[in-house]
Scaffold this motif. Sequence first.
Motif, PDB file in Angstrom:
ATOM      1  N   GLN A   3      -5.984 -16.733  -5.114  1.00 47.50           N
ATOM      2  CA  GLN A   3      -5.585 -16.165  -3.834  1.00 47.50           C
ATOM      3  C   GLN A   3      -4.309 -15.337  -3.971  1.00 47.50           C
ATOM      4  OE1 GLN A   3      -7.140 -16.322  -0.746  1.00 47.50           O
ATOM      5  NE2 GLN A   3      -8.862 -17.173  -1.896  1.00 47.50           N
ATOM      6  N   GLN A   4      -3.626 -15.446  -5.117  1.00 49.30           N
ATOM      7  CA  GLN A   4      -2.385 -14.707  -5.335  1.00 49.30           C
ATOM      8  C   GLN A   4      -2.644 -13.296  -5.866  1.00 49.30           C
ATOM      9  OE1 GLN A   4       0.429 -16.186  -4.350  1.00 49.30           O
ATOM     10  NE2 GLN A   4      -0.803 -17.977  -3.837  1.00 49.30           N
ATOM     11  N   THR A   5      -3.907 -12.995  -6.199  1.00 51.12           N
ATOM     12  CA  THR A   5      -4.188 -11.715  -6.858  1.00 51.12           C
ATOM     13  C   THR A   5      -5.303 -10.947  -6.151  1.00 51.12           C
ATOM     14  OG1 THR A   5      -5.692 -12.869  -8.376  1.00 51.12           O
ATOM     15  CG2 THR A   5      -3.436 -12.532  -9.125  1.00 51.12           C
ATOM     16  N   ILE A   6      -5.364 -11.049  -4.823  1.00 50.62           N
ATOM     17  CA  ILE A   6      -6.454 -10.370  -4.106  1.00 50.62           C
ATOM     18  C   ILE A   6      -6.011  -9.032  -3.503  1.00 50.62           C
ATOM     19  CG2 ILE A   6      -7.636 -12.521  -3.561  1.00 50.62           C
ATOM     20  CD1 ILE A   6      -6.553 -12.338  -0.741  1.00 50.62           C
ATOM     21  N   GLN A   7      -4.732  -8.689  -3.664  1.00 51.93           N
ATOM     22  CA  GLN A   7      -4.256  -7.416  -3.127  1.00 51.93           C
ATOM     23  C   GLN A   7      -4.650  -6.278  -4.049  1.00 51.93           C
ATOM     24  OE1 GLN A   7      -0.218  -7.354  -1.593  1.00 51.93           O
ATOM     25  NE2 GLN A   7       0.100  -5.260  -2.322  1.00 51.93           N
ATOM     26  N   LYS A   8      -5.183  -5.188  -3.485  1.00 51.31           N
ATOM     27  CA  LYS A   8      -5.572  -4.026  -4.279  1.00 51.31           C
ATOM     28  C   LYS A   8      -4.316  -3.270  -4.729  1.00 51.31           C
ATOM     29  CE  LYS A   8      -9.992  -4.689  -3.803  1.00 51.31           C
ATOM     30  NZ  LYS A   8     -10.932  -3.694  -3.281  1.00 51.31           N
ATOM     31  N   ASN A   9      -4.443  -2.510  -5.817  1.00 51.59           N
ATOM     32  CA  ASN A   9      -3.265  -1.793  -6.300  1.00 51.59           C
ATOM     33  C   ASN A   9      -3.030  -0.499  -5.521  1.00 51.59           C
ATOM     34  OD1 ASN A   9      -4.884   0.222  -7.400  1.00 51.59           O
ATOM     35  ND2 ASN A   9      -4.678  -0.486  -9.513  1.00 51.59           N
ATOM     36  N   ASN A  10      -1.928   0.184  -5.861  1.00 53.64           N
ATOM     37  CA  ASN A  10      -1.466   1.309  -5.053  1.00 53.64           C
ATOM     38  C   ASN A  10      -2.428   2.491  -5.019  1.00 53.64           C
ATOM     39  OD1 ASN A  10       0.883  -0.064  -4.412  1.00 53.64           O
ATOM     40  ND2 ASN A  10       2.034   0.788  -6.131  1.00 53.64           N
ATOM     41  N   LEU A  11      -3.270   2.648  -6.048  1.00 53.21           N
ATOM     42  CA  LEU A  11      -4.188   3.784  -6.078  1.00 53.21           C
ATOM     43  C   LEU A  11      -5.130   3.788  -4.882  1.00 53.21           C
ATOM     44  CD1 LEU A  11      -5.347   4.400  -9.772  1.00 53.21           C
ATOM     45  CD2 LEU A  11      -4.136   5.958  -8.248  1.00 53.21           C
ATOM     46  N   TYR A  12      -5.453   2.607  -4.373  1.00 50.40           N
ATOM     47  CA  TYR A  12      -6.358   2.533  -3.231  1.00 50.40           C
ATOM     48  C   TYR A  12      -5.737   3.164  -1.984  1.00 50.40           C
ATOM     49  CZ  TYR A  12      -9.417  -0.584  -5.888  1.00 50.40           C
ATOM     50  OH  TYR A  12     -10.271  -1.098  -6.843  1.00 50.40           O
ATOM     51  N   GLY A  13      -4.417   3.362  -2.022  1.00 49.01           N
ATOM     52  CA  GLY A  13      -3.749   4.028  -0.912  1.00 49.01           C
ATOM     53  C   GLY A  13      -4.236   5.450  -0.701  1.00 49.01           C
ATOM     54  N   LEU A  14      -4.823   6.056  -1.738  1.00 52.55           N
ATOM     55  CA  LEU A  14      -5.366   7.409  -1.595  1.00 52.55           C
ATOM     56  C   LEU A  14      -6.515   7.444  -0.591  1.00 52.55           C
ATOM     57  CD1 LEU A  14      -5.444   8.536  -5.345  1.00 52.55           C
ATOM     58  CD2 LEU A  14      -3.833   9.265  -3.589  1.00 52.55           C
ATOM     59  N   LEU A  15      -7.112   6.292  -0.321  1.00 52.68           N
ATOM     60  CA  LEU A  15      -8.274   6.243   0.561  1.00 52.68           C
ATOM     61  C   LEU A  15      -7.905   6.067   2.034  1.00 52.68           C
ATOM     62  CD1 LEU A  15     -10.479   3.829  -1.611  1.00 52.68           C
ATOM     63  CD2 LEU A  15     -10.625   6.327  -1.511  1.00 52.68           C
ATOM     64  N   THR A  16      -6.636   5.779   2.311  1.00 54.08           N
ATOM     65  CA  THR A  16      -6.282   5.417   3.685  1.00 54.08           C
ATOM     66  C   THR A  16      -6.427   6.586   4.658  1.00 54.08           C
ATOM     67  OG1 THR A  16      -3.937   5.813   3.183  1.00 54.08           O
ATOM     68  CG2 THR A  16      -4.739   3.555   2.993  1.00 54.08           C
ATOM     69  N   ASN A  17      -6.303   7.809   4.182  1.00 53.86           N
ATOM     70  CA  ASN A  17      -6.496   8.964   5.056  1.00 53.86           C
ATOM     71  C   ASN A  17      -7.884   8.935   5.695  1.00 53.86           C
ATOM     72  OD1 ASN A  17      -6.078  11.449   6.291  1.00 53.86           O
ATOM     73  ND2 ASN A  17      -6.701  12.618   4.503  1.00 53.86           N
ATOM     74  N   TRP A  18      -8.883   8.524   4.922  1.00 56.95           N
ATOM     75  CA  TRP A  18     -10.258   8.445   5.405  1.00 56.95           C
ATOM     76  C   TRP A  18     -10.569   7.074   5.991  1.00 56.95           C
ATOM     77  CZ3 TRP A  18     -15.038   9.293   1.655  1.00 56.95           C
ATOM     78  CH2 TRP A  18     -16.230   9.164   2.382  1.00 56.95           C
TER      79      TRP A  18
END
Length: 503
Positions: free
Chosen positions: A96-111
């Motif tokens: 449960q300590q490692t379920i956060q996605k890394n920063n690259l997924y931030g590129l998808l937030t616009n969509w």
Amino acid sequence: MYLELVAILLTTLFVWDYLRFRRHNKMYAAAGIRGPTCYPFVGNAPMMINESPKTVFDLQFRLIAQYGKNVKIQMMGERGFMTADPKMIEAIMSSQQTIQKNNLYGLLTNWLGDGLLVSKGQKWFRRRKIITPAFHFKILEDFVEVFDQQSAIMAQQLHAKADGKTVINMFPVACLCAMDIIAETAMGVKINAQLQPDFPYVQSVKNASATLAERFMNPLQRQDALMRLFYPKVLDKLNDSVSNMHSFTNSVITERRDLLQKSLAGNAPLLNDVGQKRRMALLDVLLQSTIDGAPLSNEDIREEVDTFMFEGHDTTTSSIAFTCYLLARNPEAQALAFQEIRDVLGDDKSAPVTMQQLGELKYLECVIKESLRLFPSVPLIGRHITQDTMLAGKLIPAHSDVVILIYHAQRDPEYFPEPEKFLPERFSMERKGEINPFAYTPFSAGARNCIGQKFAMLEMKSTISKMLRHFELLPLGEEVQPVLNLILRSSTGINVGIKPRVY
């Protein structure tokens, strides 16, 4: 004087960079995780610059061979490691300590906004709980009709090329079919992508997917400021595509919510255009859901519908195309799959297929699973470790980015003898339990596994069985050259030839 100031500044920056990551480096050394030489500020970027998306898989294989299945890596200011070790993958996917996605997924937030794919913490947990019922078998059972109808359109469109000589790139063919399927099942609307590929929403999805894939691979495109400086037209096109998609999705949500409210007010079922009870869509589940007694806003719903559209078309497109490619080049497996399809579905190509029948296609399921082993739709995934965490006996420092190399783990000869061979029998019932569940994770695993994997398997079975009922697949065209992308693709196309089945 000027040169002296520059020298002092550079020295200060080098010292700052060293001190900043000194603890990271010590902890990775203590954990026995090694990697290629890191340079100040840029890390391993020079090594990556020399690679293309076509050769990065080979680079990763070389790094694994040199440093082991856990490889320390740094890209600009992000530090962490890559892993193809099933023991480490199990520790990461089970924690449960490692379920956060890394920063690259931030590129998808616009969509996608803060939808299920990129959200974290309590928001992710609540959304996951709300969306899970959308994939109940009763709802999936209704979706099988959509899978069958849209697959039939795909087969009909292909008949003109069924001369046994024409090379067909299956990726764009499967992409339009998958887009029709996900639009109808997620939003309850027909976009007719296969018959009208120039429809604005279809073009917007394709443009946004292609641009985001490029941004993932090109460090110069990962910041909007750099995009605005070096690729302004590309950024404008992406923003226009996202705006068009949001407008379309918002209009569908508004219309669907109004229909639902009228139905509830009149205590009457929702009807379609011909007076039949309207099929439930994933959107309807969201419209009827609440958090702490309050309904989801249109923006909340749009985030999840857009996430369905993003995750639900490219991934199945890749798997359908690669499975057809492998069957074309393995005629014995194709013959076995075709005979099973005849035995279960009969010889009437126009007869509707049921969920129960798809469930009986056991060998075809083995074929699809083996295809996903060799060519996983999502070849790698990223996680971010927010605090010092013990994983597989190794203490990993906080603020580490982890890349799970699914593609490489699934070709590990320690877990898959003759890993480059296409052997569907690996997944037969007689050999159940032989495969380590964390060496084979095409749908991820643990808390953040793919919520739509049953949906995807039914769609793949329906689409591929429809292809085999109508056509014999032939090994025409160039061999695939896998390309690391948002999803797995091929730089040479995913090519087959087809000729009509006679039986």
